[in-house]
Design an enzyme around this catalytic site. Structure first.
Site, PDB file in Angstrom:
ATOM      1  NE  ARG A 108     -23.619 -60.235-176.632  1.00 12.98           N
ATOM      2  CZ  ARG A 108     -24.276 -59.748-177.691  1.00 12.98           C
ATOM      3  NH1 ARG A 108     -25.570 -59.934-177.808  1.00 12.98           N
ATOM      4  NH2 ARG A 108     -23.625 -59.097-178.635  1.00 12.98           N
ATOM      5  CG  HIS A 135     -20.701 -54.525-178.460  1.00 11.18           C
ATOM      6  ND1 HIS A 135     -20.097 -55.767-178.584  1.00 11.18           N
ATOM      7  CD2 HIS A 135     -21.852 -54.603-179.178  1.00 11.18           C
ATOM      8  CE1 HIS A 135     -20.859 -56.544-179.327  1.00 11.18           C
ATOM      9  NE2 HIS A 135     -21.936 -55.875-179.713  1.00 11.18           N
ATOM     10  CD  GLN A 138     -21.612 -53.654-183.391  1.00 13.78           C
ATOM     11  OE1 GLN A 138     -22.191 -54.663-183.001  1.00 13.78           O
ATOM     12  NE2 GLN A 138     -21.700 -53.223-184.642  1.00 13.78           N
ATOM     13  CG  ASP A 232     -27.424 -49.371-179.184  1.00 11.80           C
ATOM     14  OD1 ASP A 232     -28.071 -50.345-179.621  1.00 11.80           O
ATOM     15  OD2 ASP A 232     -26.708 -49.445-178.158  1.00 11.80           O
ATOM     16  CB  CYS A 274     -24.703 -52.156-182.990  1.00 12.96           C
ATOM     17  SG  CYS A 274     -26.011 -51.627-181.859  1.00 12.96           S
ATOM     18  NE  ARG A 319     -19.726 -57.414-184.249  1.00 11.30           N
ATOM     19  CZ  ARG A 319     -20.512 -57.850-183.252  1.00 11.30           C
ATOM     20  NH1 ARG A 319     -21.815 -57.697-183.317  1.00 11.30           N
ATOM     21  NH2 ARG A 319     -19.991 -58.418-182.178  1.00 11.30           N
TER      22      ARG A 319
END
Ligand code: CP
Ligand code: NVA
Length: 333
Positions: A108, A135, A138, A232, A274, A319
């Site tokens: 990341r 992402h 996700q 988001d 998310c 996830r």
């Protein structure tokens, strides 16, 4: 073998292709059912996985760790301050070192170029746990969650993203929806639309997949009939705090309120995020937004976040199952 690159890496949302993406969703659903039934088979015994984070994380880190442990693998976490990466040691050199010790690397960070450099030099699979641009893991969790609420053809699913259309999550939703043939709408002020080149790419994908792609300033048009409403944060990790001053006036008309949810015109619309979310004043960021701008919550109001329509924690749980599917697909035996 679904991870489309021969290396089993996952660097952007289109790496998997439609078939590979759907195959991973099916694998994740099976792994989720197996775990809940207490019949999980450990396919990663003896594997070692590096988790490299230039930015903070709760869900992504925990999902990789628990997925690995559930499957019998070991993990090593290198945090934003815990290694030489990018300071005393180049990305390429770090990649060679990690690639010689680990069977796979999660990364990341900031620049997409960094993870690409890592993947070019590691010699083992590299998985994108979020960059400024993408992402991908996700997306697997989000589409699995949507499919759990609307089983059947992905093509029948419509979703609307409201907010910062340039965020990694908005970009990823746009390209994923286009690749999978979904009805994807992005509603954002023009200054925060996804880059033109990306919208052009999404439209090209849509020609092949049959997807409907809408990028608009008009929330009414974007929300009409949408089964999922997604948002988001307004200021992403790595962006300057001063951005709040520009974003709040631009994005307040796009915050997800009960009225926005009602504007879909359907009673079964679900709310997605998310996470982490700014929805009240229990966090430092939430208090700052309230003090500076007089808003309780930013991108979503607390009543929507906590409503029966909100499926954000189901997304978060997914996830785990989807990241586990990525690991098993790449390294399972
Ligand atoms: N959604 C997400 O990636 O959360 P974290 O930043 O907690 O990993
Ligand atoms: N756009 C957000 C997503 C967090 C999961 C960020 O990059 O901070």
């Amino acid at each position: 073998m679904t991870l489309s690159t021969s290396s089993h890496s996952l660097l952007t949302v289109t790496d998997l292709g439609r078939a590979g993406f759907v195959e991973l969703l099916d694998r994740a659903a099976a792994l989720k059912a197996d775990k809940k039934a207490g019949r999980e088979r450990r396919a990663l015994v003896g594997r070692n996985i590096a988790l490299v984070f230039e930015k903070d994380s709760t869900r992504t880190r925990c999902a990789f760790e628990v997925a690995a442990y559930d499957q019998g693998a070991h993990v090593t976490y290198l945090g934003p301050l815990g290694s030489h990466l990018g300071r005393e040691e180049s990305v390429a050199d770090t990649a060679r070192v990690l690639g010689a010790m680990f069977d796979g690397i999660e990364f990341r960070g900031f620049a997409q170029g960094t993870i690409e450099e890592l993947a070019r030099n590691a010699g083992v699979p590299v998985w994108n746990g979020l960059t400024d641009e993408w992402h991908p893991t996700q997306m697997l969790a989000d589409i699995l969650t949507m499919r759990e609420h609307q089983p059947g053809d992905l093509e029948a699913i419509s979703f609307c993203f409201l907010g910062d259309g340039r965020s990694n999550v908005a970009r990823s939703l746009l390209m994923t929806g286009a690749m999978l043939g979904m009805d994807v709408r992005i509603a954002a002020p023009r200054a925060l639309w996804p880059p033109d080149t990306l919208v052009a790419d999404a439209r090209r994908e849509a020609l092949a997949s049959g997807a409907r792609v809408m990028v608009t300033e008009d929330t009414g048009e974007a929300l009409d009939g949408a089964l999922f409403v997604y948002t988001d944060v307004w200021v992403s990790m790595g962006e300057a705090d001063a951005e709040w001053e520009h974003r709040v006036p631009l994005l307040t008309p796009y915050r997800v309120t009960a009225a926005m949810m009602a504007a879909t015109g359907r009673p079964d619309t679900r709310f997605m995020h998310c996470l982490p979310a700014v929805h009240d004043t229990t966090t430092a960021v939430g208090r700052k937004v309230a003090e500076r701008f007089g808003l309780v919550g930013a991108e979503v109001t607390d009543d929507v976040f906590g409503s029966a329509a909100s499926i954000v924690f189901q997304q978060a749980e997914n996830r785990l199952h989807t990241i586990k599917a990525v690991l098993v697909e790449a390294l399972g035996r």
